[in-house]
Design a protein around this motif. Structure first.
Motif, PDB file in Angstrom:
ATOM      1  N   GLU A  54     -81.130  64.208 -71.331  1.00  0.00           N
ATOM      2  CA  GLU A  54     -82.080  64.561 -70.051  1.00  0.00           C
ATOM      3  C   GLU A  54     -83.189  65.614 -70.401  1.00  0.00           C
ATOM      4  O   GLU A  54     -84.688  65.148 -70.166  1.00  0.00           O
ATOM      5  CB  GLU A  54     -81.389  65.477 -69.188  1.00  0.00           C
ATOM      6  CG  GLU A  54     -80.637  63.616 -67.906  1.00  0.00           C
ATOM      7  CD  GLU A  54     -81.971  62.715 -67.356  1.00  0.00           C
ATOM      8  OE1 GLU A  54     -83.586  63.540 -67.371  1.00  0.00           O
ATOM      9  OE2 GLU A  54     -81.916  61.919 -67.473  1.00  0.00           O
TER      10      GLU A  54
ATOM     11  N   ARG B 162     -85.589  64.915 -73.164  1.00  0.00           N
ATOM     12  CA  ARG B 162     -87.456  64.043 -72.751  1.00  0.00           C
ATOM     13  C   ARG B 162     -87.842  65.131 -72.467  1.00  0.00           C
ATOM     14  O   ARG B 162     -89.486  64.938 -72.895  1.00  0.00           O
ATOM     15  CB  ARG B 162     -86.738  63.117 -71.507  1.00  0.00           C
ATOM     16  CG  ARG B 162     -88.015  62.803 -70.993  1.00  0.00           C
ATOM     17  CD  ARG B 162     -87.167  62.755 -69.089  1.00  0.00           C
ATOM     18  NE  ARG B 162     -86.536  61.193 -69.355  1.00  0.00           N
ATOM     19  CZ  ARG B 162     -86.097  60.284 -69.442  1.00  0.00           C
ATOM     20  NH1 ARG B 162     -84.991  60.996 -68.942  1.00  0.00           N
ATOM     21  NH2 ARG B 162     -85.376  59.040 -70.000  1.00  0.00           N
TER      22      ARG B 162
ATOM     23  N   GLY C 235     -91.428  65.137 -75.119  1.00  0.00           N
ATOM     24  CA  GLY C 235     -93.213  65.272 -74.079  1.00  0.00           C
ATOM     25  C   GLY C 235     -93.467  66.211 -74.781  1.00  0.00           C
ATOM     26  O   GLY C 235     -94.927  65.676 -74.649  1.00  0.00           O
TER      27      GLY C 235
ATOM     28  N   SER D  42     -95.085  65.081 -78.168  1.00  0.00           N
ATOM     29  CA  SER D  42     -95.639  63.513 -77.482  1.00  0.00           C
ATOM     30  C   SER D  42     -97.130  64.761 -77.377  1.00  0.00           C
ATOM     31  O   SER D  42     -97.775  64.125 -78.160  1.00  0.00           O
ATOM     32  CB  SER D  42     -95.706  62.571 -77.008  1.00  0.00           C
ATOM     33  OG  SER D  42     -95.991  61.570 -76.226  1.00  0.00           O
TER      34      SER D  42
ATOM     35  N   GLU E 169     -83.981  54.465 -72.883  1.00  0.00           N
ATOM     36  CA  GLU E 169     -84.665  55.095 -72.654  1.00  0.00           C
ATOM     37  C   GLU E 169     -85.459  55.467 -72.941  1.00  0.00           C
ATOM     38  O   GLU E 169     -86.700  55.331 -72.499  1.00  0.00           O
ATOM     39  CB  GLU E 169     -83.962  55.690 -71.173  1.00  0.00           C
ATOM     40  CG  GLU E 169     -83.287  55.134 -70.358  1.00  0.00           C
ATOM     41  CD  GLU E 169     -82.078  56.451 -69.457  1.00  0.00           C
ATOM     42  OE1 GLU E 169     -82.579  57.154 -69.074  1.00  0.00           O
ATOM     43  OE2 GLU E 169     -81.562  56.025 -69.173  1.00  0.00           O
ATOM     44  N   LEU E 170     -85.438  56.463 -74.648  1.00  0.00           N
ATOM     45  CA  LEU E 170     -86.354  57.170 -74.920  1.00  0.00           C
ATOM     46  C   LEU E 170     -87.584  56.243 -75.607  1.00  0.00           C
ATOM     47  O   LEU E 170     -88.510  56.620 -75.342  1.00  0.00           O
ATOM     48  CB  LEU E 170     -85.987  58.136 -74.973  1.00  0.00           C
ATOM     49  CG  LEU E 170     -85.279  59.106 -74.339  1.00  0.00           C
ATOM     50  CD1 LEU E 170     -84.262  60.199 -75.710  1.00  0.00           C
ATOM     51  CD2 LEU E 170     -86.309  60.411 -73.393  1.00  0.00           C
TER      52      LEU E 170
ATOM     53  N   GLU F  99     -88.425  53.490 -74.995  1.00  0.00           N
ATOM     54  CA  GLU F  99     -89.734  52.818 -73.911  1.00  0.00           C
ATOM     55  C   GLU F  99     -90.567  53.557 -72.920  1.00  0.00           C
ATOM     56  O   GLU F  99     -91.210  53.792 -73.548  1.00  0.00           O
ATOM     57  CB  GLU F  99     -88.748  52.729 -72.471  1.00  0.00           C
ATOM     58  CG  GLU F  99     -87.607  50.705 -72.963  1.00  0.00           C
ATOM     59  CD  GLU F  99     -86.105  49.968 -72.189  1.00  0.00           C
ATOM     60  OE1 GLU F  99     -87.093  51.000 -70.374  1.00  0.00           O
ATOM     61  OE2 GLU F  99     -85.895  49.716 -72.967  1.00  0.00           O
ATOM     62  N   GLU F 100     -89.464  54.941 -73.651  1.00  0.00           N
ATOM     63  CA  GLU F 100     -90.790  55.738 -72.589  1.00  0.00           C
ATOM     64  C   GLU F 100     -91.679  56.942 -73.714  1.00  0.00           C
ATOM     65  O   GLU F 100     -93.300  56.932 -73.069  1.00  0.00           O
ATOM     66  CB  GLU F 100     -90.702  57.316 -71.767  1.00  0.00           C
ATOM     67  CG  GLU F 100     -91.108  58.012 -71.263  1.00  0.00           C
ATOM     68  CD  GLU F 100     -89.465  59.437 -70.113  1.00  0.00           C
ATOM     69  OE1 GLU F 100     -88.445  58.406 -69.997  1.00  0.00           O
ATOM     70  OE2 GLU F 100     -90.614  59.968 -70.337  1.00  0.00           O
ATOM     71  N   PHE F 101     -91.250  56.550 -75.200  1.00  0.00           N
ATOM     72  CA  PHE F 101     -91.930  56.606 -75.872  1.00  0.00           C
ATOM     73  C   PHE F 101     -92.851  55.768 -76.972  1.00  0.00           C
ATOM     74  O   PHE F 101     -91.446  55.795 -77.603  1.00  0.00           O
ATOM     75  CB  PHE F 101     -91.660  58.262 -76.449  1.00  0.00           C
ATOM     76  CG  PHE F 101     -91.849  59.270 -75.614  1.00  0.00           C
ATOM     77  CD1 PHE F 101     -92.915  60.086 -74.910  1.00  0.00           C
ATOM     78  CD2 PHE F 101     -90.301  59.600 -75.153  1.00  0.00           C
ATOM     79  CE1 PHE F 101     -92.614  61.147 -74.054  1.00  0.00           C
ATOM     80  CE2 PHE F 101     -90.081  60.853 -74.427  1.00  0.00           C
ATOM     81  CZ  PHE F 101     -91.174  61.732 -73.998  1.00  0.00           C
ATOM     82  N   ASP F 102     -94.122  55.632 -76.944  1.00  0.00           N
ATOM     83  CA  ASP F 102     -94.208  54.892 -77.818  1.00  0.00           C
ATOM     84  C   ASP F 102     -94.139  54.757 -79.468  1.00  0.00           C
ATOM     85  O   ASP F 102     -93.700  54.149 -80.092  1.00  0.00           O
ATOM     86  CB  ASP F 102     -95.913  54.406 -77.977  1.00  0.00           C
ATOM     87  CG  ASP F 102     -96.299  53.359 -76.624  1.00  0.00           C
ATOM     88  OD1 ASP F 102     -95.500  52.765 -75.746  1.00  0.00           O
ATOM     89  OD2 ASP F 102     -97.222  53.198 -76.333  1.00  0.00           O
TER      90      ASP F 102
END
Ligand code: SAH
Ligand code: TRP
Length: 338
Positions: A97, A100, A104, A107, A131-132, A134-137
């Protein structure tokens, strides 16, 4: 051979397996035959233990997670700017958590390349990796299922090293959640020194430490009204029953949490409510508990800035930046190799 799984941008290597069972067996044999019984904390975290810990993090009494998250939300961009990091190595990553938030910021800064979580809990690590990505290309995850006391040598070399432009080489190596406080002072400094050996000149350690405060606030955080922490504490007995064929009756042990003012740490114990004999089948071990006898399962040290600086100094590190939340409940330190 090391089992490796690879899907898309995720690669996970596992260094546990039978060595892991041996580590539990050794720890139980050593710990339960001492005059003052104890079990090291990493054995809490099987799949159920990791889930219970997630619930602890949401409890109203458990302030450390919220305080540390608040610091990260306020400071992640400046931490990333300060370090130029594009890679996050996280020791004891759990649900990731907090990672992330840092990812971010990387990113947004355009430096994000790779996340390297290391955890004993394979289930938590796999879920977080999925999950990660999927969140960050742009993210690659290289997970290491292992024990940070034994497997730091398996942390992959920094990504981007050897590139002519050197871009993305700088790393943040994070140990969050106050996990460093779960080690006794000598072991803590040894572990910091070993982590320090991973740091290149541009890499930084990001260390989360819970701070000394009113003992009542600390004790409530480790003995919540709902009893989740008590369940978490007793979970270690379920792990020993399952993995080593033992016959503990976990309900017969009472959860104890008290702040030791001299050492400034909270100590967690399990107190046998009646005399009992426990058989640990796989070890051929018989252990007697007297009525009221206690088994130490965890310490969680609370820090001051001078104590963190002393520990860094003893471990060949040096404090670069100190961040706290407005209520000074928790601190994040950025440190470099001295
Ligand atoms: N970093 C997360 C989780 C903290 S709980 C947070 O701040 O909320 C501690 C985590 O460290 C758990 O996920 C546990 O499985 C892991 N852990 C504990 N001891 C470990 C060890 N010796 N080696 C690797 N991981 C460990
Ligand atoms: N690293 C966490 C801490 O020291 C672990 C933890 C939270 C814990 N609550 C617990 C460990 C209860 C054992 C029992 O805060």
């Amino acid at each position: 051979m090391t089992p490796v799984t690879r899907t898309g941008d995720i690669r996970i290597e596992s260094f546990l397996s039978d060595t892991d069972e041996r580590s539990l067996a050794n720890d139980v044999l050593d710990g339960l035959t001492r005059p003052f019984k104890e079990i090291p904390p990493k054995h809490f975290y099987d799949a159920r233990g990791s889930e219970l810990f997630e619930r602890i993090c949401e409890l109203p009494e458990y302030y450390p997670t919220r305080a540390e998250r608040a610091i990260l939300l306020a400071r992640a961009d400046s931490i990333v700017r300060r370090t130029g990091a594009g890679e996050l190595v996280e020791l004891g990553s759990g649900s990731a958590e907090k990672a992330r938030i840092l990812l971010g910021a990387m990113s947004r800064a355009g430096t994000l390349r790779r996340y390297v979580p290391l955890d004993v809990s394979e289930s938590a690590l796999e879920a977080a990796a999925q999950e990660l990505v999927e969140e960050f290309d742009e993210l690659e995850v290289h997970g290491v299922v292992g024990d940070f006391e034994r497997h730091l040598g398996h942390v992959p070399a920094p990504d981007g090293v050897g590139r002519v432009d050197g871009v993305g080489g700088a790393r943040i190596i994070a140990l969050l959640g106050g996990t460093i406080g779960n080690f006794l002072p000598g072991t803590r400094r040894r572990l910091l020194r070993e982590i320090g050996r991973l740091l290149g000149p541009r890499d930084r350690l990001l260390l989360g430490t819970d701070l000394v405060k009113n003992p009542a606030v600390i004790e409530a955080a480790y003995d919540d009204a709902e009893g989740v922490t008590a369940e978490f504490n007793r979970n270690v007995l379920h792990v020993i029953n399952r993995e080593l064929g033992a016959d503990f009756s976990p309900e017969a042990f009472e959860h104890i949490a008290f702040f030791d003012r001299r050492h400034e740490w909270i100590e967690m114990r399990l107190r046998s409510q009646r005399p009992c004999t426990v058989l640990v089948g796989d070890l051929g071990l018989r252990v007697d508990f007297a009525a009221g006898e206690e088994l130490r399962t965890e310490i969680s040290a609370k820090f001051t800035r001078p104590r963190v600086e002393e520990d860094f100094h003893a471990a060949g590190l040096e404090l670069d930046t100190w961040y706290t939340d407005p209520d000074e409940l928790f601190a994040l330190s950025l440190a470099a190799r001295a």
